[in-house]
Design an enzyme around this catalytic site. Structure first.
Site, mmCIF file in Angstrom:
data_model
loop_
_atom_site.group_PDB
_atom_site.id
_atom_site.type_symbol
_atom_site.label_atom_id
_atom_site.label_comp_id
_atom_site.label_asym_id
_atom_site.label_seq_id
_atom_site.Cartn_x
_atom_site.Cartn_y
_atom_site.Cartn_z
ATOM 1 N N GLU A 192 1.033 -1.124 -0.005
ATOM 2 C CA GLU A 192 0.013 -0.024 -0.065
ATOM 3 C C GLU A 192 1.118 1.441 0.051
ATOM 4 O O GLU A 192 0.569 2.107 -0.674
ATOM 5 C CB GLU A 192 -0.957 -0.297 1.132
ATOM 6 C CG GLU A 192 -1.929 -1.131 1.111
ATOM 7 C CD GLU A 192 -3.141 -1.103 2.245
ATOM 8 O OE1 GLU A 192 -2.474 -1.421 3.311
ATOM 9 O OE2 GLU A 192 -4.004 -0.924 2.135
ATOM 10 N N GLU A 214 -3.622 -9.379 3.535
ATOM 11 C CA GLU A 214 -4.366 -9.082 4.919
ATOM 12 C C GLU A 214 -5.566 -10.044 5.162
ATOM 13 O O GLU A 214 -5.817 -10.478 6.287
ATOM 14 C CB GLU A 214 -4.729 -7.644 4.663
ATOM 15 C CG GLU A 214 -3.731 -6.599 5.085
ATOM 16 C CD GLU A 214 -3.211 -5.940 3.628
ATOM 17 O OE1 GLU A 214 -3.093 -6.802 2.710
ATOM 18 O OE2 GLU A 214 -2.717 -4.896 3.950
HETATM 19 C C1 LIG Z 1 -5.255 -0.105 10.489
HETATM 20 C C2 LIG Z 1 -4.973 -1.013 9.487
HETATM 21 C C3 LIG Z 1 -3.739 -0.657 8.754
HETATM 22 C C4 LIG Z 1 -3.142 -1.055 7.668
HETATM 23 C C5 LIG Z 1 -3.615 -2.051 6.812
HETATM 24 C C6 LIG Z 1 -2.411 -2.890 6.486
HETATM 25 C C7 LIG Z 1 -2.608 -3.973 7.216
HETATM 26 C C8 LIG Z 1 -1.231 -5.011 7.084
HETATM 27 O O1 LIG Z 1 -0.185 -4.663 6.527
HETATM 28 S S1 LIG Z 1 -1.242 -6.410 7.849
HETATM 29 C C9 LIG Z 1 0.247 -7.503 7.429
HETATM 30 C C10 LIG Z 1 -0.005 -7.667 6.132
HETATM 31 N N1 LIG Z 1 1.423 -8.670 5.947
HETATM 32 C C11 LIG Z 1 1.308 -9.973 6.129
HETATM 33 O O2 LIG Z 1 0.382 -10.384 6.347
HETATM 34 C C12 LIG Z 1 2.861 -10.390 5.831
HETATM 35 C C13 LIG Z 1 2.985 -11.494 7.082
HETATM 36 N N2 LIG Z 1 4.420 -11.902 6.925
HETATM 37 C C14 LIG Z 1 4.583 -13.027 6.198
HETATM 38 O O3 LIG Z 1 3.926 -13.397 5.433
HETATM 39 C C15 LIG Z 1 5.998 -13.449 6.456
HETATM 40 O O4 LIG Z 1 6.482 -13.357 7.660
HETATM 41 C C16 LIG Z 1 7.085 -13.101 5.524
HETATM 42 C C17 LIG Z 1 6.670 -13.570 3.769
HETATM 43 C C18 LIG Z 1 7.159 -11.540 5.342
HETATM 44 C C19 LIG Z 1 8.421 -13.555 5.699
HETATM 45 O O5 LIG Z 1 8.477 -14.836 5.749
HETATM 46 P P1 LIG Z 1 9.692 -15.591 6.509
HETATM 47 O O6 LIG Z 1 11.074 -15.120 5.718
HETATM 48 O O7 LIG Z 1 9.557 -17.151 6.341
HETATM 49 O O8 LIG Z 1 9.943 -15.270 8.178
HETATM 50 P P2 LIG Z 1 8.980 -15.338 9.149
HETATM 51 O O9 LIG Z 1 7.488 -15.666 8.657
HETATM 52 O O10 LIG Z 1 9.368 -16.314 10.172
HETATM 53 O O11 LIG Z 1 8.762 -13.753 9.854
HETATM 54 C C20 LIG Z 1 9.898 -13.428 10.628
HETATM 55 C C21 LIG Z 1 9.571 -12.710 11.832
HETATM 56 O O12 LIG Z 1 8.871 -11.741 11.281
HETATM 57 C C22 LIG Z 1 7.585 -11.522 12.124
HETATM 58 N N3 LIG Z 1 6.662 -10.811 11.097
HETATM 59 C C23 LIG Z 1 6.506 -10.993 9.794
HETATM 60 N N4 LIG Z 1 5.570 -9.949 9.154
HETATM 61 C C24 LIG Z 1 5.222 -9.479 10.375
HETATM 62 C C25 LIG Z 1 4.328 -8.381 10.452
HETATM 63 N N5 LIG Z 1 3.686 -7.965 9.262
HETATM 64 N N6 LIG Z 1 4.247 -7.938 11.628
HETATM 65 C C26 LIG Z 1 4.784 -8.252 12.646
HETATM 66 N N7 LIG Z 1 5.762 -9.301 12.538
HETATM 67 C C27 LIG Z 1 5.772 -9.890 11.366
HETATM 68 C C28 LIG Z 1 7.368 -13.027 12.359
HETATM 69 O O13 LIG Z 1 6.150 -13.231 13.177
HETATM 70 C C29 LIG Z 1 8.563 -13.471 12.721
HETATM 71 O O14 LIG Z 1 8.895 -13.221 13.684
HETATM 72 P P3 LIG Z 1 8.723 -14.178 15.055
HETATM 73 O O15 LIG Z 1 9.730 -15.216 14.910
HETATM 74 O O16 LIG Z 1 9.424 -13.436 16.298
HETATM 75 O O17 LIG Z 1 7.530 -14.624 15.100
#
Ligand SMILES: CC/C=C\C/C=C/C(=O)SCCNC(=O)CCNC(=O)[C@H](O)C(C)(C)COP(=O)(O)OP(=O)(O)OC[C@H]1O[C@@H](n2cnc3c(N)ncnc32)[C@H](O)[C@@H]1OP(=O)(O)O
Length: 725
Positions: free
Chosen positions: A104, A124
């Site tokens: 976005e 999302e």
């Molecule tokens: C009021 C509304 C406002 C705005 C609208 C917007 C909304 C959004 O953006 S919601 C978020 C949308 N994004 C996602 O859904 C992406 C989620 N993440 C993933 O799909 C994957 O993590 C990745 C593809 C980004 C990376 O994959 P990979 O390399 O396999 O690593 P991990 O999945 O193990 O992630 C590493 C680490 O990062 C944490 N994490 C990942 N994404 C987020 C995030 N968006 N917010 C917070 N934390 C995130 C994940 O939990 C891992 O951490 P931990 O090991 O501590 O859990």
């Protein structure tokens, strides 16, 4: 610093810096406001490039902030509005990922350059919400309604080349996206920006758009039964057609809030973090994932090229691990080879379309009949059918052929890992790897540790799961492990419901409306009824070995339903024979139709056994089946077979068609309230003392007695995982 700024000639490069994935937390948003403010005012800056540190643009909003006050500070949509309105051109340099709020943000920039390895998307919907920072309004204006709906409602990650074809990005580069973005920024300095501001564009729409959206609503309802987020996504996109941009954004915001009130986002976000937690395994000895180094798996072998083996070979090849594939005779080998090669060709085609050379991504597969060729492989996965003697014979052979440090894995859905390990010269290097069918598609991998499995073996198998792109969960060794063990009481209840007056389609409908991908009877027909029949025959529950005089509906003093046995005795094995709990158009057919034969059979059965008719309603069906499932989950926790409730939920969400928007069976039990679950089970068990699986588990009783604490706190009550079996 959550964002930094440097100057390259007259281009300011603003870099988001929030490891590990540059989530747009409150501190990042504040930093972006500050850096953009400075760059806009700085007279030496003529253009701006926005990128993310460590080769990742951004994974979007910080999911942990949802439901907290942090999300309310500096809205991402306001930042997007400021960027879009900038008088200086802003170019997004997308490396790695631009997901959710990350994309976005990029859509608010005037231009987007992506590296060829990167993926973009609005996932999302997969965590129960919708893109709520203008994404549902800007994307349709950029790529049109049908394409935008596909991206937003499915939430898939789109490879850079596809994003280019769709028009989401302007340029895809093989080298550095940041360098290319700087070049582009310099080129566009001084050019008019109006047409690059997506919020100002008109959506090309025609009269049929409303019909198209209505049809999409109907299709989506069927596809994502019960999930609210996909429906909200469509309504937000509808607003982009009907309303001016700013009113569309308001609608987006309202939809976000009403989704939050359903409780589904909380369940899906719990599921998201639980999957990540599962990778951080723990062992009864106290060892944890970070204390053990996995060994590198450079080469692997797969034994058996049936459906499971083929899928495993494809998974390994896609993970760039060269595979030796073995079969027992030339015919089976040829059949397996043809099937694997055709699947690999499809994968190669996909890679070509994404601009990759398949050779660089798919590892070679060598087919052979000779066990001797396994002498140098690092890891073997045996994937023959479920027969203990056959598996033992293979593991004896592996023991004598494979190098001493090779790991030996068995793909079994429930056989005793210790018994298999006992015939080898290295029980410490033997481990269960329970793949789900089709193994190249299904996300779940249950890794099963035996009594003697070493920590290095566990670390290696868990790491292999990660490399294969699986959601991998470590479990203990007991009959049927976690997922299949829980199915026992669930299917038992489903059968009892038929005895008491329901029909397969009534039970399936109730469970599918609850959200399961497939009700229990359609699932059994798909898996094949003969599998369970063979196992019950071996256990002496049916067939010639049942002691004379045993009542038809009792085994060892407990209630038993022989319905599935009777179906099998009539040659009804499910889809493969064209009839089971349902009838199908032909053997192997997929379309289940209620079968008058089954109806008649059930009516006669109930009459023969003089069973009182008390057909349950939808709510009762769901309660009995789901509480039975969760109750076994509590026992699994007591036994130390799963180390936490989250692991059980991950298994159900990813391997058993459980609706993710309900979090998993343990989350659901917690959501309903443990005292309620306990009381319902207790009441049932008091009335049906011959159904021991419904006796409330001790752990459930203990947790219910303290009012049902939040799921995170259950661990304290479970204590240290100890495998009691
Ligand atoms: C009021 C509304 C406002 C705005 C609208 C917007 C909304 C959004 O953006 S919601 C978020 C949308 N994004 C996602 O859904 C992406 C989620 N993440 C993933 O799909 C994957 O993590 C990745 C593809 C980004 C990376 O994959 P990979 O390399 O396999 O690593 P991990 O999945 O193990 O992630 C590493 C680490 O990062 C944490 N994490 C990942 N994404 C987020 C995030 N968006 N917010 C917070 N934390 C995130 C994940 O939990 C891992 O951490 P931990 O090991 O501590 O859990």
């Amino acid at each position: 610093m959550a964002a930094t700024r440097r100057l390259v000639n007259t281009v300011a490069v603003i870099t988001i810096n929030h490891p590990p994935v540059n989530a747009l937390s409150s501190s990042v948003r504040h930093a972006l406001v500050e850096e953009f403010g400075k760059a806009s005012k700085d007279p030496t800056v003529e253009a701006i490039v926005l990128n993310g540190s460590n080769g990742k643009f951004s994974a979007g909003a910080d999911i942990r902030e949802f439901g907290t006050s942090a999300i309310k500070t500096v809205s991402l949509e306001d930042i997007n509005g400021t960027i879009e309105a900038s008088q200086k051109p802003v170019v997004a340099a997308i490396e790695g990922i631009a997901l959710g709020g990350g994309l976005e943000l990029a859509l608010a920039c005037h231009y987007r350059v992506a590296d060829i390895q990167s993926r973009v998307g609005l996932p999302e919907v997969l965590i129960g919400i919708l893109p709520a920072a203008g994404g549902t309004q800007r994307l349709p204006r950029l790529i049109g309604i049908p394409a935008a709906l596909d991206v937003i409602v499915r939430g898939r990650h789109i490879p850079a080349t596809e994003a280019l074809n769709l028009g989401i990005v302007d340029e895809v580069v093989q080298g550095s996206a940041v360098d290319a973005a700087i070049q582009l920024a310099q080129k566009v300095i001084g050019l008019p920006l109006n047409k690059r501001r997506l919020s100002t564009l008109r959506i090309s729409s025609n009269l049929n758009m409303e019909d198209f959206l209505d049809t999409t609503v109907e299709k989506t309802k069927k596809q994502f039964r019960g999930a609210q987020a996909p429906m909200a996504c469509i309504e937000a996109v509808r607003a982009s057609v009907l309303l001016p941009y700013h009113r569309g954004v308001e609608k987006e915001r309202q939809l976000f809030l009403s989704l939050w009130a359903t409780g589904q986002p909380q369940a899906q976000q719990y599921a998201f973090f639980s999957e990540r937690e599962a990778a951080k395994w723990s062992h009864p000895s106290g060892a944890r994932w970070y204390s053990e180094e996995p060994k590198l798996v450079r080469t692997a072998a797969v034994i058996g090229l049936g459906t499971m083996g083929r899928g495993i070979v494809i998974s390994l090849s896609k993970a760039n691990i060269p595979v030796i594939a073995i079969e027992q005779d030339a015919y089976q080998l040829e059949m397996g080879k043809k099937a694997v090669n055709s699947l690999l060709e499809r994968e190669a085609e996909k890679l070509k379309q994404q601009g990759f050379s398949p050779g660089s991504k798919l590892a070679s597969v060598h087919f052979t009949l000779a066990f001797g060729e396994l002498q140098d492989v690092d890891l073997v996965i045996e994937a023959v059918y479920e027969n203990m003697e056959l598996k033992k014979e293979i593991f004896r052979k592996l023991s004598s052929v494979c190098k001493s440090n090779a790991f030996l894995c068995t793909n079994t859905s429930g056989l005793n890992i210790d018994e298999i390990a006992s015939v080898t010269d290295r029980p410490n290097q033997v481990i269960g790897t329970h793949f789900f069918s089709p193994a190249n598609i299904m996300k779940l991998l249950e890794v099963v540790r035996g009594q003697q499995t070493s920590l290095t073996t566990i670390a290696t198998a868990m790491n292999l799961g990660k490399i294969l792109g699986k959601v991998t969960v470590l479990v203990g060794n007991c009959p049927l492990f976690v997922g299949n063990r829980m199915l026992g009481p669930y299917l038992e209840q489903a059968s009892y419901l038929l005895e008491e007056g329901c029909y397969p389609e009534t039970v399936d409908r109730a469970m599918e409306e609850f959200g399961f991908a497939m009700g229990p009877f359609r699932m059994m027909d798909l898996a094949g009824l003969d599998v369970g029949w063979r196992s019950r025959t071996e256990k002496g529950l049916t067939g010639a070995n049942v002691p004379q005089g045993t009542p038809a509906r009792k085994r060892l003093g407990n209630r038993y339903s022989p319905l599935a046995d009777l179906l099998c005795e009539s040659g009804r094995f499910g889809q493969k024979t064209g009839k089971g709990w349902y009838q199908y158009e032909k053997p192997g057919g997929r379309t289940a139709r209620p079968d008058p034969w089954v109806k008649d059979f059930l009516q006669k059965y109930r009459k023969t056994h003089q069973i009182k008719q008390q057909p349950s309603n939808q709510e009762q069906i769901v309660e009995r089946c789901v509480y039975a499932l969760a109750n076994e989950g509590f026992r699994i926790l007591e036994d130390g077979i799963a180390s936490c409730p989250e692991d059980i939920d991950v298994i159900y969400n990813n391997g058993y068609g459980w609706p993710k928007y309900r979090g998993g069976p343990m989350y659901y039990a917690s959501f309903v309230g443990l005292p309620k679950v306990f009381n319902t089970l207790e009441k049932y068990y008091k009335a049906n003392a011959d159904v021991p699986s419904m006796k409330p588990a001790f752990l459930l009783k203990k947790l219910a007695a303290v009012g049902g604490p939040p799921i995170k706190e259950w661990r304290l009550q479970v204590g240290k995982p100890v495998n009691k079996l």
